[in-house]
Design a protein around this motif. Sequence first.
Motif: not given
Ligand code: DGT
Length: 220
Positions: A20-24, A41, A59, A69-70, A94, A103, A156, A158, A161
Amino acid sequence: MAFLNKQKRPFTVVVEGNIGCGKTTFLNHCNKFNNVCVLAEPIEMWRNCNNHNLLGLLYQDIKKWSFTFQSYVQLTMLQQHTKQTSCPIKLMERSIYSARYCFVEKMKQDGLIPQASAAVIDKHFQWIRENVDITVDLIVYLRTTPEVVYERMLKRNRSEEKSVSLEYLQALHQIHEDWLYHKSLFDLPANVLVLNANLDKSAICEEYLKVEGHILNKSV
Ligand code: DGT
């Protein structure tokens, strides 16, 4: 290296930061530059791996699904790192590094991944580092506070989450800080530029200007 790309490698920038830091938003901003290949991503792949929503499963039962998942995140990130482009600059949301260093590390800390499973992920990661070109030239760290990203995540909404707590985001924040800001955890694959990503959408564009010059007009 066995799997080195034959094509000239693009200058590769990865955008990192807490959930949620704003990468998108940053990626969307950079989409207007036509010499930059922007790779979001692969979250839709995580939501649909042969009709299995791995992110949702994670989750629902994090202990059961962390390794699965990983493993898939590591594969899809490898695909992003090695994706060929004719653009001189590649911008990725990422990286395989944050998957492992943030993670997987958090899962290990919480005892969610058995040591034997973590060893398999590490062997795979090590092999990739030694045999595939996953070079990163620059890291942009969108630095936030956990409370701000928690609010954004709630907003948001999701569906997967819903179970993510402020405590989880605080711990993930600390790992990002130790890795990218204090530089005290793991190796850094590239130099880090830090932006204040607590700013809201109306103010963040000025912050982006601080790194644009470091990204644009670059080549390796
Ligand atoms: P943004 O645009 O900064 O809001 O980005 P997010 O929050 O959509 O993207 P991200 O990568 O911080 O999180 C994606 C989801 O996937 C979040 O629920 C965390 C989960 N997650 C669990 N393990 C991993 C991993 O190894 N890598 C990433 N990227 N996400 C993971």
